[in-house]
Structures are given as structure tokens and as C-alpha cells.
Design a protein around this motif. Structure first.
Motif, PDB file in Angstrom:
ATOM      1  N   GLU A  84      -2.819   2.644   5.340  1.00  0.00           N
ATOM      2  CA  GLU A  84      -4.195   2.708   5.137  1.00  0.00           C
ATOM      3  C   GLU A  84      -4.855   3.108   3.812  1.00  0.00           C
ATOM      4  O   GLU A  84      -4.432   3.730   3.201  1.00  0.00           O
ATOM      5  CB  GLU A  84      -4.731   3.000   6.238  1.00  0.00           C
TER       6      GLU A  84
ATOM      7  N   ASP B 257       3.148   8.193   8.805  1.00  0.00           N
ATOM      8  CA  ASP B 257       2.133   6.769   9.662  1.00  0.00           C
ATOM      9  C   ASP B 257       3.240   5.887  10.510  1.00  0.00           C
ATOM     10  O   ASP B 257       4.309   6.203  10.200  1.00  0.00           O
ATOM     11  CB  ASP B 257       1.432   6.518   8.993  1.00  0.00           C
TER      12      ASP B 257
ATOM     13  N   ALA C 163       1.403  10.986  11.685  1.00  0.00           N
ATOM     14  CA  ALA C 163       0.366  11.426  11.769  1.00  0.00           C
ATOM     15  C   ALA C 163      -0.075   9.827  12.489  1.00  0.00           C
ATOM     16  O   ALA C 163       0.607   8.817  11.759  1.00  0.00           O
ATOM     17  CB  ALA C 163      -0.666  11.339  10.005  1.00  0.00           C
ATOM     18  N   SER C 164      -0.845  10.193  13.388  1.00  0.00           N
ATOM     19  CA  SER C 164      -1.449   8.600  14.236  1.00  0.00           C
ATOM     20  C   SER C 164      -2.313   8.776  14.964  1.00  0.00           C
ATOM     21  O   SER C 164      -2.545   9.789  15.357  1.00  0.00           O
ATOM     22  CB  SER C 164      -0.061   8.424  15.033  1.00  0.00           C
ATOM     23  N   GLY C 165      -2.582   7.472  14.974  1.00  0.00           N
ATOM     24  CA  GLY C 165      -4.231   7.535  15.804  1.00  0.00           C
ATOM     25  C   GLY C 165      -3.676   7.622  17.591  1.00  0.00           C
ATOM     26  O   GLY C 165      -4.448   6.988  18.526  1.00  0.00           O
TER      27      GLY C 165
ATOM     28  N   VAL D 241      -7.232   5.440   3.694  1.00  0.00           N
ATOM     29  CA  VAL D 241      -6.511   6.946   4.053  1.00  0.00           C
ATOM     30  C   VAL D 241      -5.796   7.626   3.033  1.00  0.00           C
ATOM     31  O   VAL D 241      -5.244   8.682   2.986  1.00  0.00           O
ATOM     32  CB  VAL D 241      -5.971   6.419   5.905  1.00  0.00           C
TER      33      VAL D 241
ATOM     34  N   GLU E  36       1.578   6.125   4.497  1.00  0.00           N
ATOM     35  CA  GLU E  36       0.209   5.364   5.296  1.00  0.00           C
ATOM     36  C   GLU E  36       0.276   4.464   4.588  1.00  0.00           C
ATOM     37  O   GLU E  36      -0.037   3.729   3.739  1.00  0.00           O
ATOM     38  CB  GLU E  36      -0.367   6.509   4.476  1.00  0.00           C
TER      39      GLU E  36
ATOM     40  N   ASP F  75      -2.886  14.523  13.756  1.00  0.00           N
ATOM     41  CA  ASP F  75      -3.880  13.271  14.743  1.00  0.00           C
ATOM     42  C   ASP F  75      -4.909  11.937  14.180  1.00  0.00           C
ATOM     43  O   ASP F  75      -6.233  13.628  13.512  1.00  0.00           O
ATOM     44  CB  ASP F  75      -4.427  13.615  16.042  1.00  0.00           C
ATOM     45  N   LYS F  76      -4.957  10.947  13.733  1.00  0.00           N
ATOM     46  CA  LYS F  76      -6.120  10.493  13.318  1.00  0.00           C
ATOM     47  C   LYS F  76      -7.256  10.540  13.930  1.00  0.00           C
ATOM     48  O   LYS F  76      -7.232  10.163  15.432  1.00  0.00           O
ATOM     49  CB  LYS F  76      -5.897   9.283  12.799  1.00  0.00           C
ATOM     50  N   PRO F  77      -8.698  10.634  13.103  1.00  0.00           N
ATOM     51  CA  PRO F  77      -8.554  11.039  12.217  1.00  0.00           C
ATOM     52  C   PRO F  77      -8.341  12.325  12.495  1.00  0.00           C
ATOM     53  O   PRO F  77      -9.075  13.157  12.850  1.00  0.00           O
ATOM     54  CB  PRO F  77      -9.885  10.874  11.811  1.00  0.00           C
ATOM     55  N   TYR F  78      -7.836  13.065  11.045  1.00  0.00           N
ATOM     56  CA  TYR F  78      -7.522  14.375  10.469  1.00  0.00           C
ATOM     57  C   TYR F  78      -9.059  15.238   9.671  1.00  0.00           C
ATOM     58  O   TYR F  78      -9.181  14.127   9.057  1.00  0.00           O
ATOM     59  CB  TYR F  78      -6.299  14.629  10.554  1.00  0.00           C
TER      60      TYR F  78
ATOM     61  N   LEU G 181      -6.160  11.065   1.545  1.00  0.00           N
ATOM     62  CA  LEU G 181      -4.659  11.689   2.072  1.00  0.00           C
ATOM     63  C   LEU G 181      -4.187  12.319   0.535  1.00  0.00           C
ATOM     64  O   LEU G 181      -3.661  13.464   0.445  1.00  0.00           O
ATOM     65  CB  LEU G 181      -3.042  11.649   2.965  1.00  0.00           C
TER      66      LEU G 181
END
Length: 127
Positions: free
Chosen positions: A19, A62, A87-89, A22, A17, A104-107, A26
Motif C-alpha cells: 500500500e 506486510d 505487519a498485517s490487518g 502506508v 509493503e 497489527d495494522k493500523p499501527y 512507514l
């Protein structure tokens, strides 16, 4: 009485990841579930090194790491048959790796818990 969260004590989770905030969140959520975090890795190169050399059970990746697609990491995990949550937007439908869990972000912590449950089940089925 509040419902207890499932515990995944000792399950090692490779995390990629980029970010920082985030990533910190996590790590905290995984720790609350009893998981051990491997990483986190913020770049494609470090995530690929981790995927090749580190010891882990499942992964949360990510899809975009510092502007680079994580496809090489996902391919390495597929070679090793590692259960994976992506994990992805913005999710891309072309990814083929089983078992893959979409996150899916945001989770929320509840969504992460569901993903970890599915990854744990896939890990048990593999062993």
C-alpha cells in the motif's frame, strides 16, 4: 520535556509493503527513528529478490503483498535468521519464525518504535 525517541542510527530495515501511502508513512516513521530503509518492495517477487540480495539488518513485512502471501519472503528471512516484524490487518497464527514481532495494522509510531526496539534487541543477541 518530551521523551526522546530511541535512535537506531544505521540500522537497515528491509520493508515490504504494497500500500503506497502506508509504505510512505512507514518510511517516514523509520527515518524518524534513525533507520535506513531498504526497498520498499510492493510485490512478492521484488520483496523476495530484496530478501535474497540486499544488505539489511531487520525486516518489516506486510503479510499480503498485492494479493500474494509473503510466506516465501518470510521463509528466506528465517533461513538468514533475520529479526522480523510482520505487519498485517489480519494476523495468521501459523507463522513460525523467531524472532517475529507482530505489528497489527493500523499501527502507531509508538507501536512501530516498540517493534523496532524488540528487533534491535534480537539483532544484538544474534551478533
Amino acid at each position: 520535556m518530551p521523551e526522546e525517541m530511541p535512535r537506531f542510527d544505521g540500522m537497515r530495515v528491509l520493508v515490504a509493503e504494497d500500500e503506497f501511502l502506508v509504505s510512505m508513512l512507514l518510511e517516514e516513521m523509520l527515518g524518524d527513528l534513525g533507520c535506513e530503509v531498504v526497498g520498499p518492495f510492493a510485490t512478492l517477487a521484488s520483496a523476495l529478490d530484496g530478501a535474497v540480495s540486499d544488505d539489511y539488518d531487520v525486516a518489516v513485512i506486510d503479510l499480503n503483498l498485492a494479493g500474494e502471501k509473503a510466506d516465501p519472503v518470510i521463509a528466506k528471512l528465517a533461513e538468514r535468521a533475520v529479526p522480523l516484524a510482520i505487519a498485517s490487518g489480519g494476523f495468521e497464527p501459523g507463522l513460525v519464525h523467531k524472532p517475529t514481532v507482530r505489528l497489527d495494522k493500523p499501527y502507531s509510531s509508538a507501536q512501530l518504535e516498540q517493534a523496532m526496539t524488540r528487533l534491535h534487541e534480537a539483532l544484538q543477541a544474534r551478533n
